[in-house]
Design a protein around this motif. Sequence first.
Motif, PDB file in Angstrom:
ATOM      1  N   ASN A   1       0.812  -1.213   0.000  1.00 37.26           N
ATOM      2  CA  ASN A   1       0.000   0.000   0.000  1.00 37.26           C
ATOM      3  C   ASN A   1       0.849   1.268   0.000  1.00 37.26           C
ATOM      4  O   ASN A   1       0.309   2.359  -0.064  1.00 37.26           O
ATOM      5  N   GLU A   2       2.159   1.142   0.102  1.00 41.57           N
ATOM      6  CA  GLU A   2       3.034   2.305   0.196  1.00 41.57           C
ATOM      7  C   GLU A   2       3.102   3.042  -1.141  1.00 41.57           C
ATOM      8  O   GLU A   2       3.342   2.443  -2.174  1.00 41.57           O
ATOM      9  N   VAL A   3       2.873   4.375  -1.096  1.00 42.34           N
ATOM     10  CA  VAL A   3       2.941   5.179  -2.316  1.00 42.34           C
ATOM     11  C   VAL A   3       4.070   6.201  -2.275  1.00 42.34           C
ATOM     12  O   VAL A   3       4.404   6.790  -3.302  1.00 42.34           O
ATOM     13  N   ALA A   4       4.662   6.427  -1.098  1.00 41.22           N
ATOM     14  CA  ALA A   4       5.775   7.375  -0.989  1.00 41.22           C
ATOM     15  C   ALA A   4       6.633   7.022   0.212  1.00 41.22           C
ATOM     16  O   ALA A   4       6.164   6.460   1.202  1.00 41.22           O
ATOM     17  N   ASP A   5       7.914   7.368   0.111  1.00 40.47           N
ATOM     18  CA  ASP A   5       8.891   7.123   1.171  1.00 40.47           C
ATOM     19  C   ASP A   5       9.826   8.330   1.191  1.00 40.47           C
ATOM     20  O   ASP A   5      10.573   8.552   0.248  1.00 40.47           O
ATOM     21  N   VAL A   6       9.749   9.118   2.272  1.00 39.50           N
ATOM     22  CA  VAL A   6      10.537  10.343   2.373  1.00 39.50           C
ATOM     23  C   VAL A   6      11.577  10.163   3.475  1.00 39.50           C
ATOM     24  O   VAL A   6      11.224   9.955   4.638  1.00 39.50           O
ATOM     25  N   SER A   7      12.848  10.255   3.115  1.00 40.30           N
ATOM     26  CA  SER A   7      13.931  10.104   4.086  1.00 40.30           C
ATOM     27  C   SER A   7      13.988  11.335   4.987  1.00 40.30           C
ATOM     28  O   SER A   7      13.787  12.460   4.535  1.00 40.30           O
ATOM     29  N   LEU A   8      14.269  11.120   6.246  1.00 39.78           N
ATOM     30  CA  LEU A   8      14.425  12.227   7.188  1.00 39.78           C
ATOM     31  C   LEU A   8      15.884  12.645   7.325  1.00 39.78           C
ATOM     32  O   LEU A   8      16.224  13.412   8.211  1.00 39.78           O
ATOM     33  N   GLY A   9      16.745  12.155   6.468  1.00 37.93           N
ATOM     34  CA  GLY A   9      18.145  12.572   6.470  1.00 37.93           C
ATOM     35  C   GLY A   9      19.104  11.407   6.420  1.00 37.93           C
ATOM     36  O   GLY A   9      18.750  10.261   6.703  1.00 37.93           O
ATOM     37  N   LEU A  10      20.346  11.709   6.095  1.00 37.42           N
ATOM     38  CA  LEU A  10      21.376  10.678   5.974  1.00 37.42           C
ATOM     39  C   LEU A  10      21.772  10.067   7.305  1.00 37.42           C
ATOM     40  O   LEU A  10      22.162   8.905   7.365  1.00 37.42           O
ATOM     41  N   LEU A  11      21.691  10.818   8.378  1.00 34.50           N
ATOM     42  CA  LEU A  11      22.165  10.327   9.669  1.00 34.50           C
ATOM     43  C   LEU A  11      21.048   9.741  10.530  1.00 34.50           C
ATOM     44  O   LEU A  11      21.190   9.622  11.732  1.00 34.50           O
ATOM     45  N   THR A  12      19.945   9.359   9.908  1.00 36.28           N
ATOM     46  CA  THR A  12      18.847   8.750  10.651  1.00 36.28           C
ATOM     47  C   THR A  12      18.337   7.527   9.888  1.00 36.28           C
ATOM     48  O   THR A  12      18.485   7.446   8.675  1.00 36.28           O
ATOM     49  N   THR A  13      17.753   6.602  10.602  1.00 41.98           N
ATOM     50  CA  THR A  13      17.144   5.425   9.971  1.00 41.98           C
ATOM     51  C   THR A  13      15.628   5.583   9.911  1.00 41.98           C
ATOM     52  O   THR A  13      14.924   4.619   9.668  1.00 41.98           O
ATOM     53  N   LYS A  14      15.153   6.793  10.134  1.00 42.43           N
ATOM     54  CA  LYS A  14      13.713   7.042  10.141  1.00 42.43           C
ATOM     55  C   LYS A  14      13.276   7.654   8.818  1.00 42.43           C
ATOM     56  O   LYS A  14      13.949   8.508   8.258  1.00 42.43           O
TER      57      LYS A  14
END
Length: 156
Positions: free
Chosen positions: A20-33
């Motif tokens: 069901n995932e339509v988008a994935d936005v990274s919260l930055g290079l130094l995070t795994t979130k």
Amino acid sequence: MNKILSILFASSFLVACDSNEVADVSLGLLTTKDIKISVLKDPLIDGVTCHIANVEADLDFADPSDMSISCRQTGEITSAMLANIDMSKSGEVVFKKSKSILFKSLKIRRIFDAESQTLMYLSYSTKETSGSYKHSLSTVPLWGTKAYSSADSVNQ
């Protein structure tokens, strides 16, 4: 112990494969979130589509509880569809997703407000975080749908 770690590691990949995932936005290079955006079609009200945004922490045992929801009419809504839903004040769960290995989950509940003839979609976390249960609400009014005129009979 190695078996448990292997299972947890493998399950983190399965979570990332959400169909069901339509988008994935990274919260930055130094995070795994990441912020994941999923689409959800109401299983009983075909004319409603919801988008849910929530944070997923790939290497943590639990994801943050924050989330948001936005639901819109994307097709026909009929009185026949309304006849199949739970009309109680607490409504019914239409979607559930695990957010930790410790029984926390994200739930989406459909509730019908007969007086205003509106479908409400409540997203919430099932575990208290920082003294609060995180939640978000979106509404879909029936005005202009085939279900609107017949919804008056629900009030009687």
